[in-house]
Design an enzyme around this catalytic site. Structure first.
Site, PDB file in Angstrom:
ATOM      1  N   HIS A  92      37.586  39.463  29.590  1.00 48.88           N
ATOM      2  CA  HIS A  92      36.603  39.902  30.594  1.00 48.88           C
ATOM      3  C   HIS A  92      35.576  40.876  30.004  1.00 48.88           C
ATOM      4  CE1 HIS A  92      38.805  38.023  33.942  1.00 48.88           C
ATOM      5  NE2 HIS A  92      39.898  38.421  33.321  1.00 48.88           N
ATOM      6  N   ASN A 148      40.425  36.541  40.047  1.00 47.44           N
ATOM      7  CA  ASN A 148      39.543  35.578  39.386  1.00 47.44           C
ATOM      8  C   ASN A 148      38.879  34.694  40.427  1.00 47.44           C
ATOM      9  OD1 ASN A 148      40.144  36.352  36.683  1.00 47.44           O
ATOM     10  ND2 ASN A 148      42.001  35.120  36.697  1.00 47.44           N
TER      11      ASN A 148
END
Length: 492
Positions: A65, A138
């Site tokens: 990320h 997510n």
């Protein structure tokens, strides 16, 4: 002179340049030298300070990320869920809680294009009156592996080849051929949803099962769902290539520009609720992170809305130093026994201490917006002003005491100490069910992605056969179509 006034902040900028210590700088262009040609003198303190600060400007990027964008806003409760949870920020319709939200890609580096095929991160930090609640999810509801023992290998397989630094399909398909449970996530990863047109037009999921606990101590398993009010939109492979070639920060720009123009992104929060007594009634393990819960049996319940109405003031301070942790929960919310969630509780805090420092929770973007108190002290870059004489507990000289006990789930856990897989793996059913809900053109794009990946010259016949077997067990027609285009005879 008010010594507390001039804390580090751009609000107290002087009209002239200074060193970090506040000394005036009258020349920011020329180094101090012996004559006009040099050499440079080491006594030029401002030069040394400027270079040394620049050398340390960056912190380690996130191992996953790394590429992301953040925005601020609020969460507002729209439906009463007080019968399910005693969480203060969910206590009644109309209650608003400040939030910061970060969207991201998972695999590639900080400067990589936002148009690449990848799962997107969707993390929300709620600054509640009872502390921070981090919902770290997510844009897909499942994950590749159910046990964190495989997580480092999962990420390494998805990341570029350590020799060439090129992401390669043969590495991905080789590793995941040993994890048949990953097929359900591939049904999202190779689908349109992993090419979202921007961050505003994608869903979000808590991914894991959590628990909600009410005032009476009754617990329910829960899954969280974010639904964008502007709908879900994705790109084709061709569109993604064009967009990425034009602007590698297209999603960040879209988010920033939309908020600046007053077109505030909004998501509705829904939950699914499961009574713990019903866990064994399914043909899969509801706490398995590779599975979704059937919405026809466990329907979505509306809870509230998330509105992002403020851009961040500083990208480094409020995006790069922004730190999430699934371990940050509040009374009324608790963890489930999900194996991957249990280990994320440790791993996220650990990586933030490595990436930012041991006092990362003191940074304004990470600190709770409510009164808080503990005896975690000192350490590198500590900047909390403390004047207590007692740094231990209990003490008769310090009135601090343990907080009131709040309800947490109570259950009896039994079992042998062993390393093993869960009894109900059921690795292929949900992947096939998802495939069969699509229109033919969407199915074809999914099949084409499999054919492209399995056509990598370094993917062996054995690996192709394994994946065709997995696809066929999920949906016989899907497996046959992939096999025929690869000129491979399916084993089923």
């Amino acid at each position: 002179m008010d010594l507390s006034k001039y804390r580090p902040s751009s609000a107290y900028d002087t009209p002239f340049l200074t060193t970090n210590a506040g000394g005036p700088v009258y020349n920011n262009v020329s180094s101090l030298t012996v004559g006009p040609r040099g050499p440079v003198l080491l006594e030029d303190y401002h030069l040394i300070e400027k270079l040394a600060t620049f050398d340390r400007e960056r912190i380690p990027e996130r191992v996953v990320h790394a590429r992301g964008a953040s925005a601020k806003g609020f969460f507002e409760v729209t439906h009463d869920v007080s019968h399910l949870t005693c969480a203060d920020f969910l206590r009644a319709p109309g209650v608003q809680t400040p939030v910061i939200c970060r969207f991201s890609t998972v695999v590639h580096e900080r400067g990589s294009p936002e148009s690449i095929r990848d799962i997107r991160g969707f993390a929300v930090k709620f600054y509640t009156r009872e502390g921070n609640f981090d919902l770290v999810g997510n844009n897909v509801p499942v994950f590749f592996n159910r046990d964190a023992k495989s997580f480092p290998d999962t990420i390494r397989a998805l990341k570029p080849n350590p020799k060439s630094h090129i992401q390669e399909n043969w590495r991905i398909l080789d590793f995941f051929s040993f994890l048949p449970e990953s097929l359900h996530t591939f049904a999202f990863f190779y689908d349109d949803v992993c090419l979202p047109i921007n961050y505003r037009h994608m869903e979000g999921f808590g991914v894991h099962a959590y628990q909600l606990i009410n005032k009476a101590g009754k617990a329910h398993y829960v899954k969280f769902h974010w639904k964008p009010t502007c709908g879900v939109k994705s790109m084709t492979e061709e569109e993604a290539i064009r967009v990425g070639g034009t602007n590698h920060s297209h999603a960040t720009k879209d988010l920033y520009d939309s908020i600046a123009a007053g077109n505030y992104p909004e998501w509705k929060l829904f939950i699914q609720i499961m009574d713990p007594e019903d866990v064994d009634k399914f043909d899969f393990d509801p706490l398995d992170v590779t599975k979704t819960w059937p919405e026809d049996i466990l329907p979505l319940m509306p809870v509230g809305r998330l509105v992002l109405n403020r851009n961040i003031d500083n990208f480094f301070a409020e995006n790069e130093q922004l730190a999430f942790n699934p371990g940050h929960i509040v009374p009324g919310v608790y963890y489930s026994e999900d194996k991957l969630l249990q280990t994320r509780i440790f791993a996220y805090a650990d990586t933030q201490r490595h990436r930012i420092g041991p006092n990362y929770m003191q940074l304004p973007v990470n600190a709770p917006k409510c009164a808080h108190h503990n005896n975690h002290r000192d350490g590198a870059m500590n900047f909390m002003h403390r004047d207590e004489e007692v740094d231990y507990l209990p003490s008769r000289f310090d009135p601090c005491r343990p907080a009131e006990q709040y309800p947490i789930p109570s259950c009896v856990l039994t079992g042998r100490r062993e390393k093993c897989v869960i009894p109900k793996e059921n690795n292929f059913k949900q992947a096939g069910e998802r495939y069969r809900t699509w229109e033919p053109d969407r199915q074809d794009r999914y099949i084409n992605k499999w054919v492209e990946s399995l056509s990598d010259p370094r993917v062996t016949h054995e690996i192709r056969s394994i994946w065709i077997s997995y696809l066929s067990q999920a949906d016989k027609s899907c497996g046959q179509k992939v096999a025929s285009r690869l000129l491979v005879k399916p084993t089923m």
